[in-house]
Design a protein around this motif. Sequence first.
Motif, short mmCIF file in Angstrom:
data_model
loop_
_atom_site.label_atom_id
_atom_site.label_comp_id
_atom_site.label_asym_id
_atom_site.label_seq_id
_atom_site.Cartn_x
_atom_site.Cartn_y
_atom_site.Cartn_z
N MET A 67 -3.66 -15.96 -7.17
CA MET A 67 -2.73 -16.26 -8.24
C MET A 67 -1.34 -15.75 -7.87
SD MET A 67 -2.38 -14.83 -12.10
CE MET A 67 -3.72 -15.44 -13.00
N PHE A 68 -1.20 -14.44 -7.65
CA PHE A 68 0.11 -13.87 -7.37
C PHE A 68 0.37 -13.73 -5.87
CE2 PHE A 68 -1.04 -12.00 -11.52
CZ PHE A 68 -0.01 -12.54 -12.27
N GLN A 69 -0.62 -14.04 -5.03
CA GLN A 69 -0.48 -13.81 -3.60
C GLN A 69 0.68 -14.57 -2.97
OE1 GLN A 69 -3.30 -14.37 -5.21
NE2 GLN A 69 -4.73 -12.76 -4.65
N ASP A 70 1.09 -15.66 -3.57
CA ASP A 70 2.15 -16.47 -2.98
C ASP A 70 3.55 -16.11 -3.49
OD1 ASP A 70 0.30 -17.89 -1.48
OD2 ASP A 70 -0.05 -19.31 -3.12
N THR A 71 3.68 -15.09 -4.31
CA THR A 71 4.99 -14.73 -4.84
C THR A 71 5.63 -13.66 -3.96
OG1 THR A 71 4.08 -13.03 -6.29
CG2 THR A 71 4.26 -15.26 -7.20
N PRO A 72 6.94 -13.72 -3.78
CA PRO A 72 7.63 -12.73 -2.94
C PRO A 72 7.46 -11.29 -3.44
CG PRO A 72 9.08 -14.58 -3.41
CD PRO A 72 7.86 -14.75 -4.26
N ILE A 73 7.48 -11.10 -4.76
CA ILE A 73 7.36 -9.74 -5.27
C ILE A 73 5.98 -9.16 -4.96
CG2 ILE A 73 6.66 -10.46 -7.60
CD1 ILE A 73 8.92 -7.47 -6.87
N TYR A 74 4.94 -9.98 -5.06
CA TYR A 74 3.59 -9.50 -4.75
C TYR A 74 3.51 -9.12 -3.27
CZ TYR A 74 -1.47 -9.24 -4.52
OH TYR A 74 -2.76 -8.80 -4.33
N SER A 75 4.04 -9.96 -2.40
CA SER A 75 4.02 -9.67 -0.96
C SER A 75 4.76 -8.38 -0.66
CB SER A 75 4.64 -10.83 -0.18
OG SER A 75 3.89 -12.00 -0.38
N ARG A 76 5.90 -8.16 -1.31
CA ARG A 76 6.67 -6.94 -1.08
C ARG A 76 5.90 -5.72 -1.58
NH1 ARG A 76 11.64 -6.71 -4.27
NH2 ARG A 76 11.06 -4.72 -5.14
N LEU A 77 5.29 -5.82 -2.75
CA LEU A 77 4.51 -4.69 -3.28
C LEU A 77 3.32 -4.37 -2.38
CD1 LEU A 77 4.58 -5.49 -7.10
CD2 LEU A 77 5.65 -3.54 -5.95
N ALA A 84 3.17 -4.92 0.81
CA ALA A 84 3.72 -4.30 2.01
C ALA A 84 4.07 -2.83 1.77
CB ALA A 84 4.95 -5.07 2.48
N GLU A 85 4.58 -2.52 0.58
CA GLU A 85 4.99 -1.15 0.27
C GLU A 85 3.83 -0.24 -0.12
OE1 GLU A 85 7.97 -1.33 -2.78
OE2 GLU A 85 9.35 -2.50 -1.56
N HIS A 86 2.87 -0.78 -0.88
CA HIS A 86 1.84 0.07 -1.47
C HIS A 86 0.41 -0.29 -1.07
CE1 HIS A 86 4.86 1.85 -4.08
NE2 HIS A 86 5.31 0.62 -4.31
N GLY A 87 0.23 -1.32 -0.30
CA GLY A 87 -1.11 -1.79 0.03
C GLY A 87 -1.61 -2.75 -1.05
N ASP A 88 -2.71 -3.41 -0.78
CA ASP A 88 -3.27 -4.38 -1.73
C ASP A 88 -4.16 -3.63 -2.72
OD1 ASP A 88 -4.17 -6.57 -3.10
OD2 ASP A 88 -4.82 -7.68 -1.32
N VAL A 89 -3.52 -3.04 -3.72
CA VAL A 89 -4.21 -2.20 -4.69
C VAL A 89 -5.31 -2.96 -5.43
CG1 VAL A 89 -3.93 -0.77 -6.75
CG2 VAL A 89 -2.26 -0.62 -4.90
N PRO A 90 -5.08 -4.20 -5.91
CA PRO A 90 -6.17 -4.91 -6.58
C PRO A 90 -7.40 -5.09 -5.67
CG PRO A 90 -4.09 -5.97 -7.10
CD PRO A 90 -3.81 -4.94 -6.02
N ALA A 91 -7.19 -5.39 -4.41
CA ALA A 91 -8.32 -5.55 -3.49
C ALA A 91 -9.03 -4.20 -3.28
CB ALA A 91 -7.85 -6.11 -2.15
N GLN A 92 -8.26 -3.13 -3.19
CA GLN A 92 -8.86 -1.80 -3.03
C GLN A 92 -9.68 -1.43 -4.26
OE1 GLN A 92 -5.53 0.74 -2.26
NE2 GLN A 92 -5.15 -0.12 -0.23
N VAL A 93 -9.17 -1.74 -5.44
CA VAL A 93 -9.89 -1.43 -6.68
C VAL A 93 -11.18 -2.25 -6.75
CG1 VAL A 93 -9.79 -1.62 -9.21
CG2 VAL A 93 -7.85 -0.69 -7.94
#
Length: 66
Positions: A1-11, A13-22
């Motif tokens: 859903m959000f994977q294609d948005t620039p803000i999601y990609s930046r987050l 890159a900065e913090h890791g894929d938190v939803p996938a980790q959860v």
Amino acid sequence: MFQDTPIYSRLVAEHGDVPAQVRGEADRIHRHLAQTMRLPEPHGAPSPGPGLSHAASRPGRPAAAP
């Protein structure tokens, strides 16, 4: 859903894929609890034998009255 948005990609890159980790941690905890409590797996694993309720199959829990 959000994977294609620039803000999601930046987050990511900065913090890791938190939803996938959860999700991964939740799956790990679920597997551990299922093993510990001997619950059937959610996708069709066998349930306790005939005449046994979940409560009766767990140690320390009184069996349900018939």
